[in-house]
Design an enzyme around this catalytic site. Structure first.
Site, PDB file in Angstrom:
ATOM      1  N   PRO A 170       0.795  -1.232   0.000  1.00  0.00           N
ATOM      2  CA  PRO A 170       0.000   0.000   0.000  1.00  0.00           C
ATOM      3  C   PRO A 170       0.832   1.290   0.000  1.00  0.00           C
ATOM      4  O   PRO A 170       0.826   2.056   0.955  1.00  0.00           O
ATOM      5  CB  PRO A 170      -0.832  -0.130   1.269  1.00  0.00           C
ATOM      6  CG  PRO A 170       0.037  -0.924   2.184  1.00  0.00           C
ATOM      7  CD  PRO A 170       0.786  -1.887   1.301  1.00  0.00           C
ATOM      8  N   CYS A 171       1.526   1.547  -1.093  1.00  0.00           N
ATOM      9  CA  CYS A 171       2.379   2.734  -1.160  1.00  0.00           C
ATOM     10  C   CYS A 171       1.567   4.026  -1.160  1.00  0.00           C
ATOM     11  O   CYS A 171       2.122   5.097  -0.915  1.00  0.00           O
ATOM     12  CB  CYS A 171       3.304   2.669  -2.369  1.00  0.00           C
ATOM     13  SG  CYS A 171       2.439   2.608  -3.937  1.00  0.00           S
ATOM     14  N   HIS A 172       0.263   3.940  -1.397  1.00  0.00           N
ATOM     15  CA  HIS A 172      -0.571   5.143  -1.357  1.00  0.00           C
ATOM     16  C   HIS A 172      -0.622   5.733   0.054  1.00  0.00           C
ATOM     17  O   HIS A 172      -0.986   6.881   0.231  1.00  0.00           O
ATOM     18  CB  HIS A 172      -1.989   4.838  -1.853  1.00  0.00           C
ATOM     19  CG  HIS A 172      -2.748   3.924  -0.948  1.00  0.00           C
ATOM     20  ND1 HIS A 172      -2.618   2.551  -1.015  1.00  0.00           N
ATOM     21  CD2 HIS A 172      -3.620   4.185   0.058  1.00  0.00           C
ATOM     22  CE1 HIS A 172      -3.394   2.009  -0.093  1.00  0.00           C
ATOM     23  NE2 HIS A 172      -4.012   2.977   0.577  1.00  0.00           N
TER      24      HIS A 172
END
Length: 62
Positions: free
Chosen positions: A11-13
């Protein structure tokens, strides 16, 4: 940084800048904002995250 080939697994967001601004996102900042808001993160009109809406671990969880 390169494009994350597994955005739902990694989940790089959720990475935000130290000044609480959203920063970049390979799929566009508008999508990043929508995903974060869907997760309950409050973001103001200048794309800054409201720190009070972030999860904080308790001592027992650490």
């Amino acid at each position: 940084m390169g494009m994350n080939p597994f955005p739902l697994i990694i989940p790089c967001h959720r990475v935000i800048r130290s000044d609480m601004s959203l920063g970049g996102y390979s799929y566009g900042v508008d999508l990043k904002r929508k995903i974060l808001e869907r997760e309950g993160v409050k973001i103001n009109r200048t794309n800054k995250v409201d720190i009070s809406s972030l999860y904080r671990f308790t001592e027992a969880e650490v």
